[in-house]
Enzyme design. Structure first.
Site, PDB file in Angstrom:
ATOM      1  CG  HIS A  13      -2.062   0.956   1.148  1.00 39.78           C
ATOM      2  ND1 HIS A  13      -1.976   2.303   1.385  1.00 39.78           N
ATOM      3  CD2 HIS A  13      -3.352   0.740   0.830  1.00 39.78           C
ATOM      4  CE1 HIS A  13      -3.165   2.870   1.255  1.00 39.78           C
ATOM      5  NE2 HIS A  13      -4.014   1.931   0.906  1.00 39.78           N
ATOM      6  CB  ILE A  60      -0.270   6.239   1.007  1.00 36.52           C
ATOM      7  CG1 ILE A  60       0.299   7.146  -0.084  1.00 36.52           C
ATOM      8  CG2 ILE A  60      -1.340   6.977   1.804  1.00 36.52           C
ATOM      9  CD1 ILE A  60      -0.736   7.586  -1.098  1.00 36.52           C
ATOM     10  N   GLY A  99      -5.818   4.493   5.469  1.00 36.17           N
ATOM     11  CA  GLY A  99      -6.697   5.257   6.356  1.00 36.17           C
ATOM     12  C   GLY A  99      -7.272   4.412   7.480  1.00 36.17           C
ATOM     13  CB  VAL A 100      -8.654   0.950   7.621  1.00 35.45           C
ATOM     14  CG1 VAL A 100      -9.852   1.173   6.735  1.00 35.45           C
ATOM     15  CG2 VAL A 100      -7.541   0.229   6.871  1.00 35.45           C
ATOM     16  CD  GLU A 124      -6.841  -1.072  15.510  1.00 32.11           C
ATOM     17  OE1 GLU A 124      -6.386  -1.528  16.576  1.00 32.11           O
ATOM     18  OE2 GLU A 124      -8.057  -1.084  15.220  1.00 32.11           O
TER      19      GLU A 124
END
Length: 218
Positions: free
Chosen positions: A119, A125, A128-129, A133
């Protein structure tokens, strides 16, 4: 006197006798002396001022100007509170702790993080998840404290709302996360929290978090 004057003129290029030399056309344009020697010195001085503050003028080299984040909880103390372990422990240090109210913690984002190979291979990057978390884990540091009464044996991330991602977080960034308890219902084991994450003082992620907690005997 005439001899001195003629000597001075001989050092000046003939094409610039009647007009000053200007480096560029902008609000920063400066008329410089006609001597080639002085021209080069002026170019150097202007280049330094345009590229940023002169570290020698301040007397402190750049590597010594920025203090380290304080350590309120180190990684060993964090591991004593949170049940998460590699590769899913996403909090490195607590830099502020207001018991029962808020925690500010950091995650050092490095190219060695296990999610970057996928990723993305050509543009690393932070997902976002995983930012969400990491913020939830900081919320856990608020909840799993005596002032709130949470238990690591019975603690869950129950929901998120109004989450927004403002800017990408990349390898080399330091993610600074603040989680603040806004509502606690001990009877039902429910807590609401407000979270914001920053890089370089700018918000990169924010949202509202719902946590479910209870005692280990329940």
């Amino acid at each position: 006197m005439a001899t001195t004057s003629n000597s001075r003129l001989s050092l000046t290029p003939s094409h610039s006798l009647n007009r000053p030399t200007t480096l560029f056309h902008s609000p920063l344009s400066v008329s410089l002396p006609r001597s080639p020697f002085h021209l080069s010195k002026s170019k150097i001085a202007i280049s330094c001022s345009l590229n940023g503050p002169d570290s020698t003028a301040e007397g402190i080299p750049i590597e010594k100007r920025y203090p380290a984040f304080p350590t309120v909880m180190d990684i060993n103390q964090i591991r004593d509170i949170l049940p998460h372990r590699f590769p899913f422990l996403l909090v490195d240090r607590v830099i502020e702790h207001n018991p029962g109210v808020s925690v500010v913690a950091i995650k050092n984002v490095t190219i060695n993080d296990n999610f970057f190979p996928g990723h993305f291979p050509e543009r690393p990057i932070m997902p976002g998840v995983l930012m969400v978390e990491a913020m939830a884990q900081v919320g856990g540091l608020v909840m799993l404290q005596p002032e709130v009464g949470g238990s690591r044996q019975n603690f869950f991330f129950a929901g998120i709302d109004k989450v927004r991602f403002r800017k990408p977080v990349i390898a080399g960034d330091t993610l600074v996360m603040r989680m603040t308890l806004t509502k606690l219902q001990k009877r039902f084991g429910i807590a609401k929290m407000e979270g914001k994450a920053y890089v370089g003082g700018e918000v990169v992620c924010e949202g509202e978090f719902l946590m479910a907690t209870g005692s280990g005997s329940e």
